[in-house]
Design a protein around this motif. Structure first.
Motif: not given
Length: 504
Positions: A443-462, A491-494
């Motif tokens: 019943g749980s959910t796996a959630v993957g947050l990915f940064n495909r960019g060339e710089d560090v990026a913030n990823v926000t999940v609602t 915050t996710i690295p490049r």
């Protein structure tokens, strides 16, 4: 008669005499010729050219691909120009040129990656007939139920990504030892798969022998089994494997019996040179069915890995030919760009995956040195989210602690091996940032947050946007819990990733 009248009378005669003196219009020769040597690949043996009502046609015979029909034939003076299709739709066909006379010809051009410039001499019908390429019938369409069933994505190791054909008995034994001492076996990696390069010649009865690097395949299987592991092997339905070794063409049932006698537990069956013979949906189905039925007849359970590069919507019928997994793409490379393209964009049709059969985006490159730790973490995260087979491709005898930690994280493996067998999908894409979700059996959910960019990026999940109301948020790579909030920013690295397990 005047001088002018006499000249008018003689001109037609002179013209006719001049035309008779000119050579006939040059044209390409017809007939059959046998090649004098040439490169091992494509291994051309003969060329035959016919002319019917002014139209040229012909075939070029190859040890790898059998009789290849001349396509797009055109005449250029005394030269014949044509294309050859080896069954690989990804390869751009280029001009092949045949020039000469009835006694001898030269053929120049390129097939796949090989350039050639080879002479051929005229031959008798008997000599040409002796080079006929054998053909073998395919079975009528049937559904095959395998003796081995992969309830979760197979896990193990394969020799190709690190060693290619430079693999031998000693190395395989050392890999088996390292799988145990490193803890990889106990983490779930149980298959030791020998890829291309083990094959030798066939004996006088047609039984395929391993080459000198593998003196006793049965003894090797016994050694691997004694370690609590299983042994896999590689073949092709074509005459040649991808690296030019002996394939199973014409020996399907015989090879299946040989593999069973050795104690093989897993067969990777790679289309390779077979693509020239089997390049329709019906023929590809039939040739994989043929090997599956041959395996079933041995009564030895084997995982059957279909490697035909995702052609003809293989996931829709892979189970019907006894497949436990099927490639969805071409070969992976130890490069972020290749891995990311496969993982984010070539991950197969999701509803094809589940207990008993799995989309296979190819083997892991973790630890081979071509990517950063963050990129390898993305690699493992994507494969886990996709419920992909986890087949290692590194030298497990020599691993950094960092590599071992990436490969053996039990919480990541649990997401990949979840009994529901669901394939994760992107839930949100925002430029170079992606959020994926995968529903799990509890019943749980796996959630993957990915940064495909060339710089560090913030990823926000609602969480509400994903239909989730978390009571617990677990960072499985860090093995720590996060404090749940309605909206969370990380915050996710490049080229990096974060993998979460969200409990409602």
């Amino acid at each position: 008669m005047s001088r002018k009248s006499a000249l008018r009378t003689l001109l037609p005669v002179v013209a006719l005499l001049g035309m008779a003196a000119l050579p006939a219009h040059a044209a390409p020769p017809t007939g059959g010729w046998i090649f004098d040597g040439g490169p091992d690949f494509p291994g051309f043996t003969r060329v035959q050219v016919h002319k019917d009502h002014g139209t040229y046609s012909g075939t070029v015979t190859s040890h790898w691909y059998g009789d290849l029909k001349m396509d797009d034939v055109r005449v250029d003076g005394d030269t014949l120009v044509f294309h050859l299709f080896n069954g690989n739709p990804r390869v751009t066909e280029t001009d092949i040129v045949l020039k000469g006379d009835a006694k001898a010809v030269h053929m120049t051009g390129k097939l796949w990656y090989a350039d050639f410039d080879i002479p051929a001499h005229a031959a008798t019908k008997t000599a040409l007939k002796a080079l006929d390429f054998p053909t073998h019938p395919l079975p009528p369409r049937r559904v095959v139920k395998p003796l081995a069933r992969a309830e979760t994505p197979p896990m193990g190791w394969n020799s190709w990504n690190k060693f290619a054909t430079d693999i031998d008995d000693k190395t395989v034994r050392e890999i088996a030892d390292a799988m145990v001492t490193s803890g990889l076996r106990d983490a779930g990696y149980v298959y030791i798969n020998i890829d291309d390069g083990w094959q030798g010649a066939r004996d006088t009865s047609g039984v395929l022998q391993p080459n000198a690097k593998f003196p006793d395949m049965k003894a090797l299987a016994d050694y691997v089994h004694a370690k609590g592991l299983k042994l896999g092997i590689y073949s092709s339905p074509g005459p040649k494997s991808c690296a030019g070794y002996e394939g199973s063409y014409g020996h399907i049932e015989q090879d299946a019996r040989t593999f069973a006698a050795w104690g093989i537990d897993y067969l990777k069956y790679d289309l390779c040179s077979g693509e020239a013979f089997y390049h329709t949906p019906e023929s590809v189905y039939a040739v994989y069915q043929q090997m599956a039925e041959a395996i079933a007849a041995t009564r030895r359970p084997m995982i059957f890995s279909l490697c035909e590069y995702g052609r003809f919507d293989v996931g829709s019928w892979g189970r019907d030919v006894g497949g436990s997994l099927w490639r969805t793409t071409g070969d992976i490379e130890d490069k972020y760009e290749t891995m990311a393209k496969i993982g984010f964009e070539k991950n197969g049709v999701p509803n094809h995956t589940g207990p008993g059969g799995w989309n296979d985006p190819d083997m892991l490159e973790v630890g081979n040195g071509g990517m950063s730790t963050d990129e390898y973490r993305t690699h493992m995260s994507l494969w886990a989210m996709m419920a992909a087979p986890l087949i290692l491709g590194n030298d497990v005898r020599h691993m950094t602690p960092e590599t071992l930690a990436l490969l053996t994280n039990p919480e990541v493996i649990a997401i990949d091996q979840d009994a529901a067998g669901a394939q994760g999908l992107p839930a949100k894409k925002d430029g170079t940032r992606e959020i994926w979700t995968k529903h799990l059996r509890d019943g749980s959910t796996a959630v993957g947050l990915f940064n495909r960019g060339e710089d560090v990026a913030n990823v926000t999940v609602t969480w509400a946007d994903l239909g989730l109301k978390p009571a617990k948020v677990r960072d499985v790579w860090a093995k720590s819990d996060l404090t749940p909030a309605a909206t969370q920013t990380v915050t996710i690295p490049r080229h990096g990733a974060m993998l979460l397990r969200v409990t409602p």
